[in-house]
Scaffold this active site. Sequence first.
Site, short mmCIF file in Angstrom:
data_model
loop_
_atom_site.label_atom_id
_atom_site.label_comp_id
_atom_site.label_asym_id
_atom_site.label_seq_id
_atom_site.Cartn_x
_atom_site.Cartn_y
_atom_site.Cartn_z
N HIS A 1 32.65 -13.68 42.35
CA HIS A 1 31.59 -14.68 42.17
C HIS A 1 30.87 -14.53 40.83
CE1 HIS A 1 29.19 -17.95 43.37
NE2 HIS A 1 29.04 -17.66 44.64
N ARG A 2 31.17 -13.51 40.07
CA ARG A 2 30.56 -13.38 38.75
C ARG A 2 31.15 -14.39 37.77
NH1 ARG A 2 31.85 -7.15 37.70
NH2 ARG A 2 33.87 -8.01 38.37
#
Length: 467
Positions: free
Chosen positions: A440-441
């Site tokens: 999710h980064r």
Amino acid sequence: MAHLLNTSFLPSSQTLRRSPSSSAPALISGRRSRLQVQAKIREIFMPALSSTMTEGKIVSWVKSEGDKLSKGESVVVVESDKADMDVETFYDGYLASIMVEEGGVAAVGSAIALLAETEEEIVEAKAKASSSSAAPTAAPAAATPERQPEKIPDNVGPAVVPKAAAVAAVSSTHPASEGGKRIVASPYAKKLARELKVDLGAVVGTGPLGRIVAKDVEAFAAQVTEVAPEPSVRKSADAETGIELGTVVPFTTMQGAVSRNMLESLSVPTFRVGYTITTDALDALYKKIKSKGVTMTALLAKATALALVKHPVVNSGCRDGKSFTYNSSINIAVAVAIDGGLITPVLQDADKVDIYSLSRKWKELVDKARAKQLQPHEYNTGTFTVSNLGMFGVDRFDAILPPGTGAIMAVGASQPTVVGTKDGRIGRKNQMQVNVTADHRIIYGADLASFLQTLAKIIEDPKDLTF
């Protein structure tokens, strides 16, 4: 491609030589004479066969002590965290001393053998190996008396132990035995004992004057049956699985690598998105071209690669937590279960290779993986991973993100499903569930949703897969 053994010089007794003519340094043509260094014995180090390898296991020595070696010859087979690899030497000489035997484990960069330049130096090399191994072996020898490894005992329920003890107590005294001279039992009790294979000498009689009667034999047989079941069940389980239950088994090199990677994955913030894809058209295409050697794995890899072309962020990766890389190639890693672990052979440039070549390559990679002969570039260059459990009937599952990659897709089985058609009727279609786990980064929900829509369109209309 075999890997080359790293070596370093060890000074021998004749390494440094000075000119005997003078104790002072001699000057020749205005220059100070130099010490002549003659390297005689080299250490052979455990090589790093992959970027994640911290130690290696010696599978087998191809050469024996005293054998003459030529540059480029295979010397030893090493089990890395992913595969078994032949390791070559890039020096001529003699394998003087093997310091780590077959089955032994050594850290990357540590000495596993000594290489002598000439036959005359083999004895000296052996002496050096003995002196270097004397210190490490002394410590284990001293520690041995303290405590020996213990095998975990078989689990025995607390209710069984008192019964076993009771059986032992029963056999110690029995009035009917008259001090061990004669056993008094009814004729029927004797017959029953023969049928149930009960030793009357271990039974306590409850009849007149301690006489053994039928109910005593039956009670004793019941007690023995209650005590014995667990060992018999355990033996049958051992025979079926070939596993000795109750033992502690250390990780193999591969299992250790998988463990480290999984722990590293815990530090990555991930999320998951699922999608249902209709596979009728893909199934029909597979039936049509299966006879030409095409595999379903290759079809899924090809479809995934074509979808990634349109969504490069899903094919990206983050290593340092500060930046991410848009990978220039689309390399699809596919998880394969092998004996003792898991490995992910890589179909490189899957978007550019035709489906027939991709299928042939996949079969070759699987054969090499199961023989533990994959080279590092064949398993550590993946940019996107596919894990398929559909062949086991699994309808859906989540996969753990491999470190350094942006996403992994878990593929379930294609199953007949009752669905509503566009005209409002009820129909039947084959559908499969896919779940993508992403970092999710660098990848967001909308990115995955858009990628999965593209993938679904390709699979539901797979005409581009055969071009």
